[in-house]
Structures are given as structure tokens and as C-alpha cells.
Design a protein around this motif. Structure first.
Motif, short mmCIF file in Angstrom:
data_model
loop_
_atom_site.label_atom_id
_atom_site.label_comp_id
_atom_site.label_asym_id
_atom_site.label_seq_id
_atom_site.Cartn_x
_atom_site.Cartn_y
_atom_site.Cartn_z
N ILE A 1 0.86 -1.19 0.00
CA ILE A 1 0.00 0.00 0.00
C ILE A 1 0.89 1.24 0.00
N GLU A 2 0.56 2.18 -0.86
CA GLU A 2 1.17 3.51 -0.84
C GLU A 2 0.06 4.54 -0.96
N ILE A 3 0.15 5.59 -0.09
CA ILE A 3 -0.83 6.68 -0.13
C ILE A 3 -0.06 7.97 -0.39
N HIS A 4 -0.43 8.67 -1.47
CA HIS A 4 0.24 9.90 -1.87
C HIS A 4 -0.75 11.05 -1.78
N ALA A 5 -0.22 12.20 -1.42
CA ALA A 5 -1.04 13.42 -1.41
C ALA A 5 -1.34 13.82 -2.84
N ALA A 6 -2.41 14.58 -3.01
CA ALA A 6 -2.77 15.05 -4.34
C ALA A 6 -1.70 16.00 -4.85
#
Length: 481
Positions: free
Chosen positions: A85-90
Motif C-alpha cells: 500500500i502507498e498513499i500519496h497526497a494530491a
């Protein structure tokens, strides 16, 4: 020289190959189906994780809280080391990495993210293989994190799927080879059982020889497909037995026919040499011996004619012509007029019909019949020569009829046999081959030679077929133009 494989081994090998190929094709189909089901199951699970992750992020509030709950997300979302899982900011917020659960350090693919308002589908998932060769699947989607929007990059590795499929492939190969081997064994056994009637026929034919031609093959326990073959072989054996019997009889008759003139020549020579003879006695002896030699020459000529006729019937076509039945009968009547007058017999001709035959052969057949009729006719009687059209006006029928001593009914069918004489006491007349030559000539023409007897009259009938119709613009086969 290399020995060819038997029919049973060939069929066994082909059936083994067919069974192996069929098993391999079936296994490949089941393998592809199983692989697709596994991928479909994993894709559904991956979409479920994405849905769950979106819901958790929607309740997380802020990015700070996301960072503080990293272990919670790791335990809740990954559960397994193969979930990444990777979560990036917009991009509007700087596009920085907010969360990374990627213990293997695999670079996740950058895919077009699914909009927040839309649920992700299987079509949004991308499949590829990791550097280690393990199957992998990934999906990217936008999600709400409080008031902000973040990009989720979710992926999963499936090394256990590859191991499972590898074992499945090994089982398919083993099953295909096993099916082929089992099919080969079963087919060879079935062929061996199925060919038992052939082995029995082989054993029966092995005991048939020149002295046992009367034996016949037993078709009672043979398959229906072999009945025609067995009946054909039995018919062939019957023909061989009949031909062998005729050959033996011919050899015996020939020896008998040759023994008489040879004994006469030998006896006359011994008598002549027993004491001095006058010139007149030598002349009478030479004249007598010349008659015997001429008789032997006629016999040899007749035998050669019959032998050549049988060979030519298979290799040389007849050169037939259109002839007049009246003219051919009149020709023979003129030739035998003197002999008939010596015996007090008169020759008359009746009828006419077109005849399709080879001239020399037809004349020889008629000459043999007329000579036989004049010799055996009762003095003062009439020998009739008849010509008439054949059935349906096709071909011709020629007959030679005379009055004479009746022939025993049992002897009539044998009159055309070589060296056969109905009256053995008259063996000095002719060589017993004239009627055999007549029948051989008729067989060459595709016709028949028959004999009939009634009220003191005996007749020989020659039935000749007409010309065979030919295609337009071509001459009939065997014709002389």
C-alpha cells in the motif's frame, strides 16, 4: 533389413499418442480455467481491500492522524506480507508520500487513478510479473482523507498462486503420460484379443497343402467383417482343388495318350531290329511310325494352342471382325465334303446371322465340331449346320447337329474335358482335344460352348456375343479396320 512394426503395435502407439494429446488438451483447458478463476478471485479480493481502505481513510480525518495510525492500517489492510500500500497526497497538496507499506521495496506502477465518485472494477486492475517472477496485480484510486484528496496505490503479489499452478502443470503432464501409457496397454490388449480370429485362421491355413486342399476355413467364430474374406478364401481353395484335380487328371491322361504311340513306336522298332528285314518291310514300318509321329505332332500342336490361348486370353485382345454365318458354315461344309462322302454322310446348311468373331479361331472351332460330327454320324444320315441370331438380336448362335450312337447322359458334361472320350474303345480316332479347343475359343470370345442330345441326335451349340458398343468416334475394342 529393418522389420516393420506390426499392425497391433502401430495402432497401440497411435492410440497412446491420441490419448496423450487428448489428455494434454483437456488438462490445458482445465489449467486455463483454474488460472482464470484464481485471478478472478484475487482481483475481487483486491477490489474489496481498496473499498475497505477508502472507507477507513474517509473516517481518518487528517494526514497527521494517518501517520499516527500507520501500524493500525498495516495490520488491518495488509494482513499479509504480499499486500503493498502507498498513499500519496494530491498534486495540489505537493504529491508527497503519506504512507508506505511495502516491505519488499517493489516499485508500484503509476496507473490512472479511479475517481472518488466511482467504484473500481476489474477493468481498472493491471497485471504484471515482479522482478522475482511472481504474478502481481495493482490498482490506483482517489480517496477522501478528511477535506483532502489522496491517491491510493494498492498492489498484491501472488507467489503462492505460481507455486500452485506449477504443481497443477506437473499433475497435468503426469496424467497425460499416464493416460497415453494406459491407453497403449489397453489398446494392445484389445487388439490382441480382437485378432484372435485371425490367429485361428492363420493356424487353419498353415495346415492346408497340396494333399489337403479339401480342407476349408471355419467362419463360425469370426467377426462379421471377416466373413467375406473367409468365404472368398474358401472359394479360392475350391478353385485350387478343382484346378489341381484337373491338372492331375490332365497329367494322367497325357501320360496315357503318349504311352500308346510311344509303345507302338518302341515295339515296331524292336521287332524290326530283331532280324534282317527287306526294303519293303522297312518302308511299311517307316510309314506306320510316320502315322504315329503325325498323331503326336497333332497332339502337341493342340496342347500348345490351348496353352497359348489361356495366356493370350489374359494379355492379348482378339481381333474380331464382322462375318457372315452362312459363308462360314458353307466354307466348312465344302472343306469336309470329301470326308462326308467317304462315310456316306450329307452336309446341309440352314439360316444366317452376322457373327462377331476372330476368323481363324472361329473356323478352327467349326472345323473341330464338323470333323467330330462327320466321324460319329450314322451312315446315310445328314449333318446339319445352323446359324441364327442370338437373344435380343445380339450376337449369333451356331450349331452342328448329327445322328449317331447316343452318348451316356453322365458323359455329356465331360465331352469338353481334355482327352475325354465317351467311348474309350475309339481312342484311336483323334486326340481327345478337339472339343477342349472349341470351348477355349468360345471362352476367349466371351461366349459358350454347349452340347445337347435328344432322340438319337446330338448337337453342339456355339453362342457368340455381339460387339461391345464403343464411344462415339472410336472403333470397337479388338476390331480390325
Amino acid at each position: 533389413m529393418k522389420r516393420p512394426l506390426s499392425l497391433g503395435v502401430r495402432l497401440g502407439l497411435w492410440c497412446a499418442l491420441i490419448a496423450a494429446v487428448a489428455s494434454a488438451v483437456l488438462g490445458a483447458y482445465l489449467y486455463r480455467s483454474f488460472e482464470q478463476q484464481l485471478r478472478q478471485r484475487d482481483d475481487v479480493q483486491l477490489l474489496g481491500k481498496l473499498r475497505q481502505l477508502r472507507q477507513l481513510l474517509g473516517h481518518s480525518g487528517t494526514q497527521a492522524m494517518l501517520r499516527s495510525q500507520t501500524e493500525y492500517l498495516r495490520d488491518t489492510m495488509s494482513g499479509e506480507s504480499n499486500a503493498l500500500i502507498e498513499i500519496h497526497a494530491a498534486p495540489a497538496d505537493g504529491g508527497g508520500l503519506l504512507l508506505a507499506i511495502n516491505p519488499v521495496g517493489l516499485a508500484l506502477p503509476q496507473l490512472p487513478p479511479v475517481a472518488v465518485q466511482r467504484e473500481a472494477t476489474v477493468a481498472d486492475i493491471r497485471h504484471w510479473s515482479s522482478p522475482a517472477g511472481a504474478p502481481a496485480a495493482a490498482v490506483n484510486a482517489w480517496a477522501r482523507l478528511g477535506d483532502a484528496t489522496v491517491e491510493i496505490r494498492l498492489a498484491r503479489l501472488y507467489p503462492e498462486r505460481e507455486a500452485l499452478l506449477a504443481g497443477y502443470r506437473r499433475h497435468i503432464v503426469a496424467a497425460s503420460l499416464g493416460a497415453g501409457g494406459l491407453a497403449a496397454v489397453l489398446v494392445l490388449w484389445l487388439i490382441w484379443r480382437g485378432m484372435a480370429p485371425l490367429r485361428r485362421l492363420q493356424a487353419q491355413t498353415a495346415v492346408i497343402g497340396p494333399q489337403s486342399l479339401a480342407l476349408r476355413l471355419d467362419a463360425s467364430d469370426t467377426p462379421a467383417e471377416l466373413h467375406a474374406l473367409v468365404h472368398g478364401l474358401n472359394a479360392m481353395l475350391a478353385r485350387l482343388e478343382s484346378g489341381y484335380a484337373r491338372l492331375n487328371q490332365f497329367a494322367a491322361d497325357l501320360a496315357h495318350e503318349l504311352r500308346t504311340p510311344l509303345a507302338t513306336l518302341t515295339g515296331q522298332s524292336q521287332v524290326m531290329l530283331s532280324r534282317p528285314r527287306t526294303e519293303a518291310e522297312h518302308a511299311r514300318l517307316l510309314e506306320s511310325q510316320l502315322l504315329e509321329l503325325e498323331r503326336l505332332n497333332r497332339m502337341v500342336d493342340s496342347l500348345l494352342f490351348l496353352a497359348r490361348g489361356e495366356h493370350q486370353a489374359q494379355n492379348e485382345p482378339l481381333r474380331c471382325q464382322h462375318l457372315s454365318g452362312t459363308e462360314e458354315l458353307a466354307r466348312q461344309a465344302d472343306y469336309f465334303t470329301d470326308l462326308a462322302e467317304e462315310r456316306g454322310v450329307r452336309i446341309v446348311c440352314h439360316g444366317d446371322a452376322p457373327v462377331w468373331a476372330e476368323p481363324q479361331l472361329l473356323r478352327r472351332a467349326l472345323a473341330n465340331l464338323l470333323s467330330n460330327a462327320v466321324r460319329h454320324a450314322r451312315p446315310g444320315s445328314v449333318v446339319e449346320l445352323r446359324a441364327a441370331a442370338g437373344a435380343n438380336a445380339a450376337g449369333a448362335v451356331l450349331e452342328v447337329v448329327n445322328e449317331g450312337e447316343p452318348v451316356p447322359p453322365e458323359s455329356l458334361p465331360r465331352l469338353f474335358d481334355r482327352f475325354y472320350r465317351a467311348d474309350p474303345a475309339r481312342s484311336g480316332e483323334g486326340n481327345g482335344l478337339g472339343l477342349s479347343i472349341v470351348r477355349a475359343i468360345m471362352v476367349r470370345h466371351g461366349g459358350e460352348a454347349e452340347v445337347w442330345q435328344t432322340a438319337g441326335r446330338i448337337g453342339f451349340r456355339l453362342t457368340l456375343p455381339g460387339p461391345v458398343p464403343a464411344a462415339a468416334g472410336t472403333a470397337p475394342a479388338g476390331s480390325v479396320t
